[in-house]
Structures are given as C-alpha cells and as structure tokens.
Design an enzyme around this catalytic site. Structure first.
Site, PDB file in Angstrom:
ATOM      1  N   SER A   1      -0.960  -7.773  -0.959  1.00 57.37           N
ATOM      2  CA  SER A   1      -0.610  -6.374  -0.768  1.00 57.37           C
ATOM      3  C   SER A   1      -1.474  -5.790   0.351  1.00 57.37           C
ATOM      4  O   SER A   1      -1.440  -6.290   1.463  1.00 57.37           O
ATOM      5  CB  SER A   1      -0.755  -5.611  -2.087  1.00 57.37           C
ATOM      6  OG  SER A   1      -0.129  -4.348  -2.017  1.00 57.37           O
TER       7      SER A   1
ATOM      8  N   HIS B   1       5.867  -7.504  -7.622  1.00 54.85           N
ATOM      9  CA  HIS B   1       4.733  -7.399  -6.709  1.00 54.85           C
ATOM     10  C   HIS B   1       3.437  -7.610  -7.489  1.00 54.85           C
ATOM     11  O   HIS B   1       3.191  -6.935  -8.486  1.00 54.85           O
ATOM     12  CB  HIS B   1       4.748  -6.017  -6.060  1.00 54.85           C
ATOM     13  CG  HIS B   1       3.689  -5.787  -5.033  1.00 54.85           C
ATOM     14  ND1 HIS B   1       3.702  -6.419  -3.802  1.00 54.85           N
ATOM     15  CD2 HIS B   1       2.586  -4.986  -5.035  1.00 54.85           C
ATOM     16  CE1 HIS B   1       2.660  -6.003  -3.100  1.00 54.85           C
ATOM     17  NE2 HIS B   1       1.956  -5.148  -3.830  1.00 54.85           N
TER      18      HIS B   1
ATOM     19  N   GLU C   1       9.646  -8.252  -5.664  1.00 55.90           N
ATOM     20  CA  GLU C   1       8.546  -7.344  -5.313  1.00 55.90           C
ATOM     21  C   GLU C   1       8.799  -5.915  -5.788  1.00 55.90           C
ATOM     22  O   GLU C   1       7.960  -5.263  -6.404  1.00 55.90           O
ATOM     23  CB  GLU C   1       8.355  -7.322  -3.795  1.00 55.90           C
ATOM     24  CG  GLU C   1       8.008  -8.642  -3.145  1.00 55.90           C
ATOM     25  CD  GLU C   1       6.521  -8.887  -3.048  1.00 55.90           C
ATOM     26  OE1 GLU C   1       5.743  -8.104  -3.615  1.00 55.90           O
ATOM     27  OE2 GLU C   1       6.140  -9.886  -2.399  1.00 55.90           O
TER      28      GLU C   1
END
Length: 533
Positions: free
Chosen positions: A218, A444, A339
């Site tokens: 991320s 995610h 995600e």
C-alpha cells in the site's frame, strides 16, 4: 523410580524448554551496544535510527541519533508514530478517530537468525509498512518467522505520518533552499535514513549491506516506488518488492508547488500563518492530526503522500519509470485479486449497504465526471448483484490492477520485472465483511499474513490458515524470499514480465500458475486508454 516413558516425556519437555529459553545477545552498532533477546530467533527492537524529530526538529530532515556508552536494552518496541486511529484497523481498546503514538518514533527493529555473525553476510529485507501515509507501525509486522525459517535478516521501520511526515509549505521549503525536496517528504527522508542505518550497521547483525531488498505494501509499496525514482536512494538497495502500491494510480502525483499551495489553508485552519513556522512547530500533535486538509480529491487520492518536481523526487513515478530514469534493480510487483473490497467500508462508514446513488457518486469521485457514464456502463451494478460489489470491482481494476500492469510494462523495458497476483477467495482476515458483499475475498492487505507467515495486527493471523492456505502461504512467502536472496523467484516457470503477453504469476489455494488473462480479467483494455493519471 521414573519409568522409561516418563523419562522420554521429561526429556522432550526439557529440550522444548531449552529451545524456547530466552537469553540476551549483544551486538555493537555505530551508536553503541544493543542488547536483544534470543529465543528461536534474535530480536532487536526499538533501535533509534535518527534523533527524535521533536521541537525545532519537527519538519526537519532526520538528524543522527545520539550515541550511548551503556548497552541499550532492545527488548521492547519504540514508540509508534503519532497517528489517528482508523476505524477499519482499530485494535481492541482503541477508539476510532482518537490520536495515538508520539513524535519520538524514529525506531526500527531487526530480526536475525540465531548464530548470525558479521561473517554470515545474509540477505536483508527492509519492510516499509502501509497505512495511507497516515497510520501503521513497524511493530505490527512480526519478522521472526521469515528470519528464522529462511535464514535472512528482516528489518521493519517507523516513519513520520500524516502532517508530521508530509506537510509541504513554501516556508518549510525555504529552509532547505527552496528546491531540495525536503518539504513534504519528511517521511521519505526518514525511510532513507533508516536505509542508511542498515548500510552502516546490518553487518553486525549478520546481514549483507550489498544484498538489501526493500519491500512494502500500500503506502509502503508506493514508498518503494518512490525510492526507485529518488536519486537520493541510489545504492541503498539491490531489489524491490511492491505489493499493492498505487504507484501510478489516479491522483497520487502531487507536485511540490501544488502541495505548498493547497496546504496554506491547512495552516490557517491550525490558527497559524503559513509562513509562521514557530506557530506551526508549537501546534499540539492532536490538532495537527485532526485538522482536515481542505479540497475535493479523487476517491483514490491520498491526503498525504510524497511530493514531486523537487531534487528528492525530480520526476513523477510515471515519468521516471517511462523514461528509465530510476534506480535500476530487479522488481517484484503485484496486487491482490479483490483489492477494492476493503474500501467498501470506507465508502459506507455507517455500515449500511451502498445504494446505487452512493455507487454512482463514488464512481465519479474515482474516475472523474468525464468518465463516469462510460465506467458505469462497463460496471452496471445489476450485473454484480449489489452496488457494493460493483464499486469494489471497479475500484480494484481502476486503482490497483491496471495501474500495476502499467508499472510492469514501463519498468520491464529496463529491468527484470516479476508480476504477480495474490488470489485467495477466502483469505484469512479479522476485518468484518460489509453486509452487501459476498465476502472480502483477497482484499487489500490480505496477502501480508501469508507473506510473513505470522500474525499481522488488525489484518489476519497465519494461525487461522487451513491446510490449503498454509500451502499457499508457503509458496507465496517462498517466492518473496527467493527474490530477496537471488533477485528472482525460485519457480522455473515464472517468466519475467513481457508486455506483449501480460504474463502474471497467480497464487491461489489450488496452486500457482502463470496467467495471461490478468489484463482481461481486470478490464485493462478499457482502463488503460482512459489514462486517468
């Protein structure tokens, strides 16, 4: 008289106790001796890599940490960086929206195999945590399994977050001559200071400073991309792993000039003038973190992030990667299959199902008004069962999967690139599934417990793996480790990325395979021509 079976049991218990007995171990760093703990692996926690960035050092490049003469206890984590608790990742006992952590936070942790010596020259992974540049900490990631199981050294680090790490103002820029790129990039400077600490000290822990791989997820993955693009990071690593990095997704290439302009109103909201650094440096941490940055942004745009068009980051990531003006090292770059499902809770913070109107509005905020109708026609919510699943799928493809494919194509012209996708439809997680999703899938951040093969705070725990998930974790983690050790995954059938084939290695509970369908699965022929950057 002790019977033979009892003797055997007692002997086994004694061996278990010996294997798990804790003892101290001392290592000499450039700053002084540190005393870590040794069980099945060596841990050295809370090592300062820079001076506390407090007082007049707020919004200054990291300064050298003071030396010490008495051996320093390294059995506890250092303070995590000041941040606002995110509702999605709140730990038990934490209140969403509350401020936690402290400014004195520039610490890192080292995990090394037992018996490692300066002669061991082991490969090193330096982990940069995610959290939208506003949250997270090194202590959430346990590097013990990776170090012990694979005979590598693992380093995890903190860096300044939110306004403390990424505020850019003309007055701050003037302190470094106006073009040095320090203003707005203090968190990135922290990471570079930690990487220099590794170069100077990791040999003492058994690591090889010439075999350092940086890895992150991320915002941490985006940080890895920034280090690829920053001339100041040259020579600090020899490989890069990017997990779900948003490196060239829409809206995350803010220039120094734009950042300085938009943050003037932020300074005013702190009851300070934008050029009154004395006032700004005296502002309470809680006020800094709770004051909003004005302005409307795309849904994928991070409020705080690195700034470009400066000496530290001369080019945007798109420009640097497209022209080959980056630190050329082998790269692993990948995403998770689902995600966007994590962000459904963000789109509907009250926990209610997402309505069609919210879906349409969220799409507009993600892709811009000019593209909204085209995107809605491509992702009609009735085809997905719920607007929430339509939004999650659209967000996955637009913000993560297809921009990642663009990064693969650009970098692969200059360096070996190994593209991957993590796809466990039922990935372990402690995050609650919104009511209008069939599940969180491989959302995610879901891959991290599999890569570290341990518990990752607020995300997931390897202890919850099924046998198939354990097998997936073994394969996924082994690919990372092989890349850390050699610069390429061990799997013979994992070919470097070819833009003509769009080949991506897909990791599932049923096995690992090469796929040339990734682009079509995520509708990249639709997204890439839109060029949302």
């Amino acid at each position: 008289m002790i019977r033979p079976l009892q003797t055997l049991v007692l002997s086994a218990l004694a061996c278990f106790s010996l294997a798990h007995a804790q003892s101290s171990v001392t290592v000499q760093t450039r700053q002084g001796a540190v005393v870590g703990q040794q069980t099945g692996v060596r841990t050295f926690l809370g090592l300062p890599y820079a001076a506390p960035p407090v007082g007049n050092l707020r919004w200054k490049p990291p300064q050298p940490a003071a030396a010490w003469s008495t051996p320093r206890d390294a059995s506890r984590f250092g303070g995590e960086c000041a941040q606002t608790v995110l509702a999605l990742f709140a730990l038990p006992g934490e209140t969403p929206g509350a401020v936690k952590g402290q400014e004195d936070c520039l610490y890192l942790n080292v995990y090394a195999p037992n018996g490692a010596t300066p002669q061991s020259k082991l490969p090193v992974m330096v982990w940069i945590h995610g959290g939208a540049y506003t949250a997270g900490s090194a202590s959430a990631y346990d590097g013990r399994v990776l170090a012990q199981k694979n005979n590598i050294v693992v380093v995890t680090l903190n860096y300044r977050l939110g306004a403390l790490g990424w505020l850019s103002l003309a007055a701050l820029g003037a302190e470094d001559g106006g073009g040095g790129g320090q203003s707005g990039n203090y968190g990135l400077l922290d990471q570079q200071a930690a990487l220099r600490w590794v170069q100077d000290n990791i040999t003492a822990f058994g690591g090889d400073p010439g075999r350092v791989t940086i890895a992150g997820e991320s915002a941490g993955g985006m940080s890895v991309c920034a280090h690829l693009a920053s001339p100041e990071s040259a020579g600090l690593f020899r490989g890069a792993i990017i997990q779900s990095g948003l490196c060239t997704s829409p809206g995350n290439s803010v220039t120094l000039a734009d950042a300085q302009s938009r943050n003037q109103k932020y300074a005013t909201n702190l009851d300070c003038k934008a050029d009154d650094l004395t006032c700004l440096r005296a502002a309470p941490v809680e006020k800094l973190l709770k004051t909003k940055v004005p302005g409307l942004r795309p849904a994928s745009n991070l409020v705080w992030s690195p700034v470009y068009a400066s000496a530290l980051l001369p080019l945007t990531l798109r420009e640097a990667f497209g022209t080959g003006q980056f630190n050329r090292v082998p790269v692993m770059n990948g995403t998770t299959h689902d995600e966007g499902r994590l962000f459904v809770s963000v789109a509907s913070p009250d926990g209610k199902p997402i309505s069609p109107v919210v879906y349409w509005g969220g799409t507009g905020l993600t892709v811009g008004a000019a593209n909204t109708v085209k995107v809605l026609n491509q992702y009609p919510y009735r085809n997905f069962g719920t607007p929430a699943l339509a939004f999650a799928t659209m967000f996955t493809d637009a913000v993560f999967s297809c921009p990642s494919l663009r990064v693969d194509a650009a970098l692969s012209k200059f360096v070996p690139v190994y593209a991957f996708e993590f796809d466990d439809p039922n990935a372990v997680t402690v995050i609650k599934t919104p009511p209008d999703l069939p599940g969180l899938g491989s959302h995610h951040s879901s891959s991290l417990a599999y890569a570290f093969q341990s518990k990752v705070d607020a995300l997931g725990d390897a202890a919850d793996f099924t046998p198939a998930q354990r097998q997936l974790s073994d394969a996924f983690s082994a690919a990372w480790v092989s890349f850390i050790k050699t610069g390429k995954p061990a799997s013979a059938d994992w070919k470097t990325f070819d833009p003509a084939r769009n080949n991506v290695q897909v990791f599932t509970p049923d096995g690992v395979r090469e796929s040339i369908l990734f682009s079509n699965d995520h509708r990249c022929p639709f997204w890439l021509p839109l060029d949302l950057q």
